[in-house]
Design a protein around this motif. Structure first.
Motif, PDB file in Angstrom:
ATOM      1  N   ALA A  17     -32.090 -19.586 -37.645  1.00 28.51           N
ATOM      2  CA  ALA A  17     -31.331 -20.482 -36.767  1.00 28.51           C
ATOM      3  C   ALA A  17     -32.086 -20.769 -35.476  1.00 28.51           C
ATOM      4  O   ALA A  17     -32.172 -21.925 -35.038  1.00 28.51           O
ATOM      5  CB  ALA A  17     -29.962 -19.877 -36.465  1.00 28.51           C
ATOM      6  N   ARG A  19     -35.222 -20.660 -34.859  1.00 30.65           N
ATOM      7  CA  ARG A  19     -36.380 -21.521 -35.106  1.00 30.65           C
ATOM      8  C   ARG A  19     -35.965 -22.984 -35.073  1.00 30.65           C
ATOM      9  O   ARG A  19     -36.649 -23.830 -34.495  1.00 30.65           O
ATOM     10  CB  ARG A  19     -37.018 -21.171 -36.454  1.00 30.65           C
ATOM     11  CG  ARG A  19     -37.843 -19.892 -36.443  1.00 30.65           C
ATOM     12  CD  ARG A  19     -38.245 -19.476 -37.842  1.00 30.65           C
ATOM     13  NE  ARG A  19     -39.123 -18.307 -37.842  1.00 30.65           N
ATOM     14  CZ  ARG A  19     -39.242 -17.459 -38.843  1.00 30.65           C
ATOM     15  NH1 ARG A  19     -38.525 -17.637 -39.956  1.00 30.65           N
ATOM     16  NH2 ARG A  19     -40.066 -16.430 -38.758  1.00 30.65           N
ATOM     17  N   GLN A  20     -34.841 -23.291 -35.702  1.00 28.95           N
ATOM     18  CA  GLN A  20     -34.318 -24.656 -35.685  1.00 28.95           C
ATOM     19  C   GLN A  20     -33.935 -25.073 -34.263  1.00 28.95           C
ATOM     20  O   GLN A  20     -34.231 -26.190 -33.823  1.00 28.95           O
ATOM     21  CB  GLN A  20     -33.082 -24.746 -36.586  1.00 28.95           C
ATOM     22  CG  GLN A  20     -33.330 -24.513 -38.060  1.00 28.95           C
ATOM     23  CD  GLN A  20     -33.885 -25.747 -38.754  1.00 28.95           C
ATOM     24  OE1 GLN A  20     -33.684 -26.864 -38.301  1.00 28.95           O
ATOM     25  NE2 GLN A  20     -34.579 -25.528 -39.854  1.00 28.95           N
ATOM     26  N   LYS A  24     -35.854 -27.940 -31.555  1.00 33.33           N
ATOM     27  CA  LYS A  24     -35.147 -29.086 -30.980  1.00 33.33           C
ATOM     28  C   LYS A  24     -35.065 -29.016 -29.457  1.00 33.33           C
ATOM     29  O   LYS A  24     -34.341 -29.788 -28.829  1.00 33.33           O
ATOM     30  CB  LYS A  24     -33.743 -29.178 -31.579  1.00 33.33           C
ATOM     31  CG  LYS A  24     -33.767 -29.488 -33.071  1.00 33.33           C
ATOM     32  CD  LYS A  24     -32.363 -29.531 -33.659  1.00 33.33           C
ATOM     33  CE  LYS A  24     -32.412 -29.838 -35.154  1.00 33.33           C
ATOM     34  NZ  LYS A  24     -31.062 -29.860 -35.768  1.00 33.33           N
ATOM     35  N   TYR A  49     -43.165 -23.282 -30.705  1.00 32.23           N
ATOM     36  CA  TYR A  49     -42.307 -24.376 -30.240  1.00 32.23           C
ATOM     37  C   TYR A  49     -42.357 -24.580 -28.733  1.00 32.23           C
ATOM     38  O   TYR A  49     -41.660 -25.446 -28.212  1.00 32.23           O
ATOM     39  CB  TYR A  49     -40.842 -24.102 -30.653  1.00 32.23           C
ATOM     40  CG  TYR A  49     -40.669 -23.847 -32.126  1.00 32.23           C
ATOM     41  CD1 TYR A  49     -40.796 -24.879 -33.052  1.00 32.23           C
ATOM     42  CD2 TYR A  49     -40.385 -22.559 -32.603  1.00 32.23           C
ATOM     43  CE1 TYR A  49     -40.640 -24.641 -34.413  1.00 32.23           C
ATOM     44  CE2 TYR A  49     -40.214 -22.325 -33.963  1.00 32.23           C
ATOM     45  CZ  TYR A  49     -40.344 -23.360 -34.858  1.00 32.23           C
ATOM     46  OH  TYR A  49     -40.190 -23.130 -36.210  1.00 32.23           O
ATOM     47  N   GLU A 253     -32.985 -20.262 -45.103  1.00 33.69           N
ATOM     48  CA  GLU A 253     -33.274 -21.448 -44.310  1.00 33.69           C
ATOM     49  C   GLU A 253     -32.055 -22.335 -44.147  1.00 33.69           C
ATOM     50  O   GLU A 253     -31.773 -22.832 -43.056  1.00 33.69           O
ATOM     51  CB  GLU A 253     -34.437 -22.239 -44.941  1.00 33.69           C
ATOM     52  CG  GLU A 253     -35.770 -21.531 -44.877  1.00 33.69           C
ATOM     53  CD  GLU A 253     -36.138 -21.100 -43.455  1.00 33.69           C
ATOM     54  OE1 GLU A 253     -36.014 -21.927 -42.539  1.00 33.69           O
ATOM     55  OE2 GLU A 253     -36.515 -19.931 -43.269  1.00 33.69           O
ATOM     56  N   ALA A 257     -30.151 -23.044 -40.658  1.00 29.90           N
ATOM     57  CA  ALA A 257     -30.016 -24.421 -40.174  1.00 29.90           C
ATOM     58  C   ALA A 257     -28.553 -24.779 -39.960  1.00 29.90           C
ATOM     59  O   ALA A 257     -28.203 -25.511 -39.019  1.00 29.90           O
ATOM     60  CB  ALA A 257     -30.664 -25.382 -41.169  1.00 29.90           C
ATOM     61  N   ALA A 260     -27.386 -23.227 -36.713  1.00 33.58           N
ATOM     62  CA  ALA A 260     -27.927 -24.014 -35.596  1.00 33.58           C
ATOM     63  C   ALA A 260     -27.154 -25.313 -35.411  1.00 33.58           C
ATOM     64  O   ALA A 260     -26.866 -25.730 -34.282  1.00 33.58           O
ATOM     65  CB  ALA A 260     -29.409 -24.305 -35.840  1.00 33.58           C
TER      66      ALA A 260
END
Length: 321
Positions: A17, A19-20, A24, A49, A253, A257, A260
């Motif tokens: 989560a 990472r997502q 952004k 990121y 994944e 996601a 997130a």
């Protein structure tokens, strides 16, 4: 930048989560028991990121640790080191196999870790949320005793905070590890709904959502089980069997996601008081267990939890009273 606090964000679904979220442009506050375990995740998020990542030492099984972490976060806020929170993701938790054990406060470990720690954390940090901020609780389909997940793990029992916190004491036979886990997740769903009801009564714009990530064999959920059980649970054959018998399945994944998205996507800004489930590549609002909608039980669960965490008048936000 939007700032997201997550417990258990350094591994498993939580890491997927963040990472997502970091990709952004969200700032991340990783809250976990060990800075050493959080450090690799923080380093990755910063390098990959260019995310702003703050580590906050927090053990949800310890009320003293939760209070210390909340105090530290407030200090960082006052110093301008982090922005107000846009979301609190109550994601950490676990199943504790073997004999019943107890937290530093003397409460059964599963209930202390999965429930009381997050209950107190939300009480202490709610005022740090921005208008329209979100609280997302990671629950589990095992909370529903009528579901395949619930039947396989062990049917949840009455969501009585005092009984669950003191399970196995005073000559009372301890619940199985599966029942302790599923019962804690029933309480998690009910906390989410009761928080929503209290927020709505006070005209708050904060959103409260419950999330079932589905059965994700890649996580450490089965770390207490024998190695052959851990291995077979992640095989394609076992995943196929699980689907056929009605187990809610997902993968790391997609569930990450989904968490997130629930934390930040505009589509969920008006979905407070709902229960979302990640199931075979789909995220949708579904009905939780019938018992989870019992308002009387939820009020008692909430009020008893306040007593168990020794919540003071100064700690409780006016909107939740």
């Amino acid at each position: 930048m939007p700032t997201i606090l997550i417990t258990g964000g350094h591994s498993g679904i939580g890491l997927a989560a963040v990472r997502q979220l970091a990709a952004k442009g969200n700032d991340i506050v990783l809250a976990g028991r060990s800075s050493g375990r959080m450090q690799p995740a923080a380093d990755e998020l910063r390098a990959r990121y260019r995310a702003s990542v703050t580590m906050l030492t927090l053990d949800t099984s310890s009320l003293a640790s939760v209070r210390a972490a909340a105090a530290q976060l407030h200090k960082m806020r006052e110093a301008g080191e982090i922005e107000p929170l846009d979301a609190i993701l109550c994601n950490a938790g676990g199943r504790f196999d073997g004999d019943v054990s107890y937290s530093p406060d003397g409460y059964e470990t599963t209930f202390a870790t999965n429930c009381l720690g997050h209950f107190l954390l939300v009480e202490l940090l709610l005022a740090s949320l921005v208008e329209g901020g979100r609280v997302v609780y990671t629950a589990s389909g095992t909370h529903d005793s009528q579901s395949t997940d619930g039947k396989l793990v062990g049917a949840a029992v009455e969501p009585d905070a005092t009984a669950l916190a003191n399970n196995g004491k005073n000559g009372v036979k301890a619940l199985s590890a599966g029942k302790r886990y599923s019962s804690s997740k029933l309480c998690t769903v009910m906390y989410s709904y009761e928080l929503d009801r209290r927020l709505r009564r006070s005209d708050s714009s904060v959103v409260s959502i419950a999330f079932d990530p589905g059965s994700v064999p890649e996580t450490a959920f089965l770390r207490g089980m024998p190695k052959p059980v851990q291995w077979i649970s992640g095989t394609p054959v076992m995943k196929g069997v699980s689907k056929r018998i009605g187990v809610i399945t997902s993968d790391m994944e997609f569930s990450g996601a989904s968490l997130a998205a629930l934390a930040t996507d505009p589509d969920y800004a008006d979905r407070s008081g709902e229960y979302f489930q990640a199931n075979d590549g789909n995220l949708s609002a579904v009905r939780s267990a019938q018992l989870s909608y019992d308002k009387r039980r939820a009020r008692k669960l909430w009020d008893d939890s306040k007593q168990l965490v020794h919540l003071t008048a100064n700690e409780e936000p006016a909107c939740l009273r």
